[in-house]
Design a protein around this motif. Structure first.
Motif, short mmCIF file in Angstrom:
data_model
loop_
_atom_site.label_atom_id
_atom_site.label_comp_id
_atom_site.label_asym_id
_atom_site.label_seq_id
_atom_site.Cartn_x
_atom_site.Cartn_y
_atom_site.Cartn_z
N ALA A 47 6.51 10.66 8.16
CA ALA A 47 5.37 11.55 7.87
C ALA A 47 5.75 12.99 8.22
CB ALA A 47 4.15 11.11 8.67
N ALA A 48 6.53 13.15 9.29
CA ALA A 48 6.96 14.49 9.69
C ALA A 48 7.90 15.12 8.65
CB ALA A 48 7.65 14.43 11.05
N HIS A 49 8.41 14.27 7.74
CA HIS A 49 9.23 14.77 6.64
C HIS A 49 8.40 14.90 5.36
CE1 HIS A 49 12.34 13.53 9.46
NE2 HIS A 49 13.19 14.27 8.78
N GLY A 50 7.09 14.82 5.50
CA GLY A 50 6.20 15.07 4.37
C GLY A 50 5.94 13.87 3.48
N LEU A 51 6.29 12.69 3.95
CA LEU A 51 6.14 11.49 3.11
C LEU A 51 5.17 10.49 3.76
CD1 LEU A 51 9.92 10.88 2.32
CD2 LEU A 51 8.22 11.99 0.84
N GLU A 52 4.61 9.62 2.93
CA GLU A 52 3.70 8.60 3.45
C GLU A 52 4.30 7.20 3.23
OE1 GLU A 52 -0.21 8.55 1.68
OE2 GLU A 52 -0.99 7.38 3.38
N VAL A 53 4.36 6.43 4.32
CA VAL A 53 4.86 5.05 4.23
C VAL A 53 3.67 4.12 3.96
CG1 VAL A 53 5.97 3.16 5.46
CG2 VAL A 53 6.77 5.51 5.81
N PHE A 54 3.76 3.34 2.90
CA PHE A 54 2.72 2.34 2.61
C PHE A 54 3.04 1.02 3.31
CE2 PHE A 54 -0.06 3.45 -1.28
CZ PHE A 54 -0.19 4.76 -0.86
N ASP A 55 4.29 0.59 3.24
CA ASP A 55 4.67 -0.62 3.97
C ASP A 55 6.15 -0.58 4.34
OD1 ASP A 55 5.96 -1.30 1.55
OD2 ASP A 55 4.34 -2.64 0.94
N ILE A 56 6.52 -1.39 5.32
CA ILE A 56 7.89 -1.40 5.80
C ILE A 56 8.24 -2.81 6.28
CG2 ILE A 56 7.12 -0.52 8.05
CD1 ILE A 56 9.90 0.82 8.29
N LYS A 57 9.47 -3.19 5.99
CA LYS A 57 9.94 -4.55 6.30
C LYS A 57 11.00 -4.47 7.40
CE LYS A 57 12.94 -6.21 3.39
NZ LYS A 57 13.46 -6.48 2.03
N LEU A 58 10.82 -5.22 8.47
CA LEU A 58 11.77 -5.21 9.58
C LEU A 58 12.27 -6.63 9.86
CD1 LEU A 58 9.73 -2.87 11.99
CD2 LEU A 58 11.66 -2.21 10.54
N GLU A 59 13.39 -6.70 10.57
CA GLU A 59 13.90 -8.01 10.99
C GLU A 59 14.18 -7.99 12.47
OE1 GLU A 59 16.95 -9.90 8.65
OE2 GLU A 59 16.37 -8.78 6.86
N PHE A 60 14.02 -9.16 13.09
CA PHE A 60 14.23 -9.27 14.53
C PHE A 60 15.10 -10.47 14.85
CE2 PHE A 60 10.37 -6.89 13.95
CZ PHE A 60 10.42 -5.92 14.93
N SER A 84 16.35 1.53 5.88
CA SER A 84 16.67 2.56 4.89
C SER A 84 15.64 2.47 3.77
CB SER A 84 18.09 2.37 4.37
OG SER A 84 18.18 1.16 3.65
N GLY A 85 15.91 3.16 2.69
CA GLY A 85 14.92 3.20 1.59
C GLY A 85 14.52 1.84 1.08
N GLY A 86 15.44 0.89 1.11
CA GLY A 86 15.15 -0.44 0.58
C GLY A 86 14.20 -1.25 1.44
N ASN A 87 13.93 -0.79 2.66
CA ASN A 87 13.06 -1.53 3.57
C ASN A 87 11.59 -1.14 3.47
OD1 ASN A 87 15.79 -1.46 4.80
ND2 ASN A 87 14.81 -2.82 6.29
N MET A 88 11.29 -0.15 2.66
CA MET A 88 9.93 0.39 2.71
C MET A 88 9.49 0.95 1.36
SD MET A 88 10.90 3.78 4.93
CE MET A 88 12.19 3.04 5.96
N ARG A 89 8.18 1.14 1.23
CA ARG A 89 7.63 1.85 0.07
C ARG A 89 7.06 3.16 0.57
NH1 ARG A 89 5.55 -3.16 -1.27
NH2 ARG A 89 6.56 -4.23 -3.02
N VAL A 90 7.62 4.26 0.03
CA VAL A 90 7.29 5.60 0.51
C VAL A 90 6.76 6.43 -0.65
CG1 VAL A 90 8.31 7.69 1.50
CG2 VAL A 90 9.05 5.45 2.32
N PHE A 91 5.78 7.27 -0.37
CA PHE A 91 5.18 8.11 -1.41
C PHE A 91 5.23 9.59 -1.02
CE2 PHE A 91 3.33 4.99 -4.34
CZ PHE A 91 3.47 3.83 -3.58
N ASP A 92 5.47 10.44 -2.01
CA ASP A 92 5.49 11.89 -1.83
C ASP A 92 4.32 12.43 -2.63
OD1 ASP A 92 5.93 14.58 -1.81
OD2 ASP A 92 7.99 14.50 -2.56
N ASN A 93 3.27 12.82 -1.93
CA ASN A 93 2.05 13.30 -2.61
C ASN A 93 1.60 12.32 -3.70
OD1 ASN A 93 1.36 15.79 -1.32
ND2 ASN A 93 3.28 16.61 -2.14
#
Lengths: 230, 230
Positions: free
Chosen positions: A176-189, A205-214
């Motif tokens: 968000a501090a880079h001006g983008l909004e994360v809708f979802d993110i996938k992690l592994e443990f 990285s980009g493949g782990n999440m859905r990000v939107f710019d405005n």
């Protein structure tokens, strides 16, 4: 480098210099279908020069920040030039899980629950879990079923959900501090091979999440453009 | 009888003689695909003479026993000759849910979790919930997502699961006394229009469960053959 221990869809894995470490080599292969990149796909679709390095740069960026902030991760260090990352060995839950945090509704959540939500409905960091199982298209699984199948007990589940929300929110805030909004993110443990503690594994990285710019979807491979410092 | 309030896939619904009651008329239409009966299907596939009455006979049988045993259900009485059942009005959770109890692994559970179980693995009355949503193929939904979508809160969920296990086990035991084994059973619940309490609704017949006779699957329409008293 030593011999390949395991060759995955997007990474090769080697024994590290230390007994309890592994070296992950990020490949230029990406998952997709019919030659179109799709981070959610279960097969390798195409090869794009430089994509491994871009994934590693972002992963190093996020993992360094997470380690500094005190979150337990498998990250030790990264060698960008050689596309490798050194990590602590870990044992996955069952045969592997993916843990998805949803800040806003999109993708499969809307496809499943479109009778109750629309694209973009706030979801308050809702966490859900899928089994890693390519043949069965990574099925969703409940807390009770995870216990039933001896993958994790109820207390472990609640702890995993709490940790996931914290880490996902940390990453979301940084993006968000880079001006983008994360809708979802996938992690592994996984369980740290030495301490037995649950730690964050794999990449971010980009493949782990859905990000939107405005309001406009940012293609996974373009996320790096917003992170010149990575 | 009064005018049809709602015409469903397998039942028509009328206002009852009393304000807080409905009359369900069991039709001879069954769900299926390409002319083959499939109780899990979401479309009407064919019409079989007498099937409505068979479903009603079993439903009357199980609901009478459940009412006698003190379980809260919508069942008031049944008129077998006219294929009708009088029930208490109820309000469903959200737009309707199905609650599945699994005693042994089969069907979609094995399709999803076949990496961990095989056909017939005991599942200790594991309960899972799907949304009733034909367009989205009745998606599974977790406790947390049910709360998130304002369908039910966590306490309601735990109570629903406990009630479901009791009722499903009661029905399973009755069917076992007829020499058959229930692998899974699907139930529906709603809020009683008068008391607001959660009650069992809809029907209980062959189409709601997977039943085996010495390891051989019993076709839903054949279940009645084991219940001459129904």
């Amino acid at each position: 480098m030593s011999e390949v221990i395991y060759s995955g869809k997007t990474k090769d894995i080697y024994q590290g210099a230390e007994e309890n470490q592994l070296v992950l080599k990020f490949k230029d292969d990406v998952t997709g279908v019919d030659g179109v990149f799709d981070p959610g796909a279960n097969q390798v679709g195409l090869s794009i020069e430089g994509v491994g390095q871009v994934g590693l740069r972002l992963t190093k960026y996020f993992y360094s920040k997470l380690n500094e902030a005190g979150y337990p991760t498998h990250f030790v260090d990264a060698d960008i030039e050689n596309n490798t990352m050194t990590v602590r060995k870990a044992q996955v839950f069952g045969k592997g899980l993916e843990v998805i945090t949803r800040f806003k509704a999109t993708g499969s959540f809307v496809r499943r629950y479109g009778d109750y939500v629309t694209e973009g409905t706030p979801l308050n960091a809702y966490v859900e879990v899928t089994l890693k199982d390519d043949d069965r298209e990574d099925p969703y699984i409940t807390k009770d079923a995870l216990a039933l199948l001896d993958i994790m007990n109820g207390d472990q589940y609640e702890e995993l959900v709490a940790t996931t929300k914290e880490i996902a929110s940390f990453v979301r805030d940084d993006i968000a501090a880079h001006g983008l909004e994360v809708f979802d993110i996938k992690l592994e443990f996984g369980f740290d091979a030495v301490t037995g503690k649950v730690i964050l594994i794999d990449e971010i990285s980009g493949g782990n999440m859905r990000v939107f710019d405005n309001g406009e979807y940012v293609l996974p491979l373009n996320l790096i453009n917003y992170f010149p410092e990575a």
